[in-house]
Design a protein around this motif. Structure first.
Motif, PDB file in Angstrom:
ATOM      1  N   GLY A  30      44.602  56.098  43.601  1.00  0.00           N
ATOM      2  CA  GLY A  30      44.898  55.045  42.930  1.00  0.00           C
ATOM      3  C   GLY A  30      44.995  53.515  43.602  1.00  0.00           C
ATOM      4  O   GLY A  30      45.013  53.695  44.814  1.00  0.00           O
ATOM      5  N   ALA A  31      45.723  52.731  42.897  1.00  0.00           N
ATOM      6  CA  ALA A  31      45.864  51.253  43.445  1.00  0.00           C
ATOM      7  C   ALA A  31      46.839  51.427  44.868  1.00  0.00           C
ATOM      8  O   ALA A  31      46.718  50.530  45.597  1.00  0.00           O
TER       9      ALA A  31
ATOM     10  N   VAL B 121      46.854  48.470  48.030  1.00  0.00           N
ATOM     11  CA  VAL B 121      47.801  47.521  48.061  1.00  0.00           C
ATOM     12  C   VAL B 121      48.311  47.095  49.623  1.00  0.00           C
ATOM     13  O   VAL B 121      48.474  45.889  49.739  1.00  0.00           O
ATOM     14  N   ALA B 122      48.103  47.841  50.501  1.00  0.00           N
ATOM     15  CA  ALA B 122      48.444  47.567  51.871  1.00  0.00           C
ATOM     16  C   ALA B 122      47.206  46.679  52.433  1.00  0.00           C
ATOM     17  O   ALA B 122      47.509  46.049  53.461  1.00  0.00           O
ATOM     18  N   ALA B 123      45.949  46.565  51.679  1.00  0.00           N
ATOM     19  CA  ALA B 123      45.030  45.769  51.913  1.00  0.00           C
ATOM     20  C   ALA B 123      45.341  44.131  51.694  1.00  0.00           C
ATOM     21  O   ALA B 123      44.411  43.519  51.769  1.00  0.00           O
ATOM     22  N   GLY B 124      46.250  44.222  50.547  1.00  0.00           N
ATOM     23  CA  GLY B 124      46.413  42.910  50.225  1.00  0.00           C
ATOM     24  C   GLY B 124      45.742  42.866  48.753  1.00  0.00           C
ATOM     25  O   GLY B 124      46.076  41.635  48.061  1.00  0.00           O
ATOM     26  N   ILE B 125      45.254  43.747  48.058  1.00  0.00           N
ATOM     27  CA  ILE B 125      44.852  43.695  46.673  1.00  0.00           C
ATOM     28  C   ILE B 125      46.096  44.016  45.871  1.00  0.00           C
ATOM     29  O   ILE B 125      46.721  45.047  45.932  1.00  0.00           O
ATOM     30  N   PRO B 126      46.030  43.235  44.715  1.00  0.00           N
ATOM     31  CA  PRO B 126      47.200  43.464  43.792  1.00  0.00           C
ATOM     32  C   PRO B 126      46.973  44.496  43.007  1.00  0.00           C
ATOM     33  O   PRO B 126      45.911  45.062  42.620  1.00  0.00           O
ATOM     34  N   ASP B 127      47.935  45.218  42.687  1.00  0.00           N
ATOM     35  CA  ASP B 127      47.939  46.404  41.735  1.00  0.00           C
ATOM     36  C   ASP B 127      47.794  45.683  40.279  1.00  0.00           C
ATOM     37  O   ASP B 127      47.792  44.727  40.263  1.00  0.00           O
ATOM     38  N   PHE B 128      47.692  46.900  39.452  1.00  0.00           N
ATOM     39  CA  PHE B 128      47.601  46.501  38.067  1.00  0.00           C
ATOM     40  C   PHE B 128      48.906  46.117  37.311  1.00  0.00           C
ATOM     41  O   PHE B 128      49.192  45.232  36.462  1.00  0.00           O
ATOM     42  N   ARG B 129      50.048  47.027  37.616  1.00  0.00           N
ATOM     43  CA  ARG B 129      51.191  47.125  36.605  1.00  0.00           C
ATOM     44  C   ARG B 129      52.590  46.529  37.293  1.00  0.00           C
ATOM     45  O   ARG B 129      53.464  46.416  36.370  1.00  0.00           O
ATOM     46  N   SER B 130      52.333  46.097  38.478  1.00  0.00           N
ATOM     47  CA  SER B 130      53.560  45.556  38.910  1.00  0.00           C
ATOM     48  C   SER B 130      53.906  44.208  38.208  1.00  0.00           C
ATOM     49  O   SER B 130      52.979  43.623  37.737  1.00  0.00           O
TER      50      SER B 130
ATOM     51  N   GLY C 184      51.281  41.827  39.088  1.00  0.00           N
ATOM     52  CA  GLY C 184      49.897  42.552  39.151  1.00  0.00           C
ATOM     53  C   GLY C 184      49.165  42.016  38.357  1.00  0.00           C
ATOM     54  O   GLY C 184      49.171  40.842  37.508  1.00  0.00           O
ATOM     55  N   MET C 185      47.734  42.595  38.140  1.00  0.00           N
ATOM     56  CA  MET C 185      46.853  41.860  37.571  1.00  0.00           C
ATOM     57  C   MET C 185      47.173  41.843  35.918  1.00  0.00           C
ATOM     58  O   MET C 185      46.795  40.655  35.394  1.00  0.00           O
ATOM     59  N   TYR C 186      47.900  42.873  35.356  1.00  0.00           N
ATOM     60  CA  TYR C 186      48.040  42.844  33.951  1.00  0.00           C
ATOM     61  C   TYR C 186      49.238  41.717  33.618  1.00  0.00           C
ATOM     62  O   TYR C 186      49.141  40.911  32.604  1.00  0.00           O
ATOM     63  N   ALA C 187      50.225  41.472  34.628  1.00  0.00           N
ATOM     64  CA  ALA C 187      51.307  40.505  34.308  1.00  0.00           C
ATOM     65  C   ALA C 187      50.737  39.199  34.529  1.00  0.00           C
ATOM     66  O   ALA C 187      50.922  38.017  34.135  1.00  0.00           O
ATOM     67  N   THR C 188      49.406  38.989  35.397  1.00  0.00           N
ATOM     68  CA  THR C 188      48.975  37.474  35.563  1.00  0.00           C
ATOM     69  C   THR C 188      47.640  37.194  35.195  1.00  0.00           C
ATOM     70  O   THR C 188      46.737  36.361  35.480  1.00  0.00           O
ATOM     71  N   LEU C 189      47.268  38.101  34.117  1.00  0.00           N
ATOM     72  CA  LEU C 189      45.858  38.067  33.608  1.00  0.00           C
ATOM     73  C   LEU C 189      45.626  36.533  32.668  1.00  0.00           C
ATOM     74  O   LEU C 189      46.447  36.092  31.975  1.00  0.00           O
TER      75      LEU C 189
ATOM     76  N   GLU D  14      39.859  39.448  20.151  1.00  0.00           N
ATOM     77  CA  GLU D  14      39.761  40.121  21.561  1.00  0.00           C
ATOM     78  C   GLU D  14      41.013  39.642  22.359  1.00  0.00           C
ATOM     79  O   GLU D  14      41.705  40.387  23.062  1.00  0.00           O
ATOM     80  N   LYS D  15      41.175  38.415  22.610  1.00  0.00           N
ATOM     81  CA  LYS D  15      42.235  37.684  23.405  1.00  0.00           C
ATOM     82  C   LYS D  15      43.526  38.166  23.086  1.00  0.00           C
ATOM     83  O   LYS D  15      44.607  38.441  23.697  1.00  0.00           O
ATOM     84  N   ALA D  16      43.770  38.314  21.498  1.00  0.00           N
ATOM     85  CA  ALA D  16      44.977  38.644  20.958  1.00  0.00           C
ATOM     86  C   ALA D  16      45.292  40.121  21.375  1.00  0.00           C
ATOM     87  O   ALA D  16      46.465  40.451  21.466  1.00  0.00           O
ATOM     88  N   ALA D  17      44.212  41.011  21.405  1.00  0.00           N
ATOM     89  CA  ALA D  17      44.511  42.338  21.521  1.00  0.00           C
ATOM     90  C   ALA D  17      44.574  42.674  23.145  1.00  0.00           C
ATOM     91  O   ALA D  17      45.658  43.342  23.489  1.00  0.00           O
ATOM     92  N   ILE D  18      44.222  41.764  23.816  1.00  0.00           N
ATOM     93  CA  ILE D  18      44.265  41.863  25.357  1.00  0.00           C
ATOM     94  C   ILE D  18      45.877  41.345  25.571  1.00  0.00           C
ATOM     95  O   ILE D  18      46.465  41.820  26.468  1.00  0.00           O
ATOM     96  N   LYS D  19      46.208  40.315  24.833  1.00  0.00           N
ATOM     97  CA  LYS D  19      47.867  39.875  25.116  1.00  0.00           C
ATOM     98  C   LYS D  19      48.582  40.718  24.616  1.00  0.00           C
ATOM     99  O   LYS D  19      49.800  40.923  25.378  1.00  0.00           O
ATOM    100  N   ALA D  20      48.292  41.273  23.480  1.00  0.00           N
ATOM    101  CA  ALA D  20      49.244  42.532  23.015  1.00  0.00           C
ATOM    102  C   ALA D  20      49.324  43.791  23.966  1.00  0.00           C
ATOM    103  O   ALA D  20      50.461  44.108  24.203  1.00  0.00           O
ATOM    104  N   ASP D  21      48.239  44.196  24.725  1.00  0.00           N
ATOM    105  CA  ASP D  21      48.260  45.213  25.474  1.00  0.00           C
ATOM    106  C   ASP D  21      47.275  44.790  26.476  1.00  0.00           C
ATOM    107  O   ASP D  21      46.036  44.799  26.448  1.00  0.00           O
ATOM    108  N   PRO D  22      47.659  44.274  27.758  1.00  0.00           N
ATOM    109  CA  PRO D  22      46.747  43.917  28.740  1.00  0.00           C
ATOM    110  C   PRO D  22      45.679  45.154  29.208  1.00  0.00           C
ATOM    111  O   PRO D  22      44.487  44.669  29.808  1.00  0.00           O
ATOM    112  N   VAL D  23      45.939  46.383  29.084  1.00  0.00           N
ATOM    113  CA  VAL D  23      45.123  47.520  29.531  1.00  0.00           C
ATOM    114  C   VAL D  23      44.072  47.503  28.764  1.00  0.00           C
ATOM    115  O   VAL D  23      42.821  47.765  29.205  1.00  0.00           O
TER     116      VAL D  23
END
Length: 128
Positions: free
Chosen positions: A14-15, A19-28, A31-36, A47-56
């Protein structure tokens, strides 16, 4: 692993391996979900509302079947970064490569979308 008794190794990654390569993870928190950038995604208001409610939802298969753009827009930096070799395979990737070189790697199952596994000499048919 060096023992002759160890003949078949399967790996599930998994991620954490990237992450040691500098690629952001998803859940920290950073991470990607927090900074989407939800407002910049090509998606309907619903769709944006659904993504905002649950970034997954941005990687959810039901969303993808209706609208591929949010997923592809999120994945684009990974694709371009890998193509431009912005990130390099990590020591963990090299361990898997070593297992393959010695004929011990049976299969590498990955959840990652960064493509770093393909920067190694691991045969593509072993990567799922």
């Amino acid at each position: 692993i060096l023992s002759d008794h160890c003949m078949h190794v399967g790996v599930l990654t998994g991620a954490g391996v990237s992450v040691a390569a500098g690629i952001p993870d998803f859940r920290s928190p950073t991470g990607m979900y927090a900074t989407l950038p939800i407002d910049r995604l090509t998606a309907t208001d619903r769709e944006k509302a659904a993504i905002k409610a649950d970034p997954v939802m941005v990687v959810d298969s039901s969303m993808f079947r209706k609208n591929q753009f949010p997923y592809l827009e999120v994945r684009r930096p990974f694709i371009l970064g890998t193509q431009q070799r912005k990130w390099r395979a990590t020591a963990t990737h090299r361990l898997f490569e070593l297992l393959a070189k010695h004929g011990k790697l049976t299969r590498l199952f990955t959840q990652n979308i960064d493509g770093l596994d393909y920067q190694t000499s691991i045969p593509a048919d072993l990567i799922v």
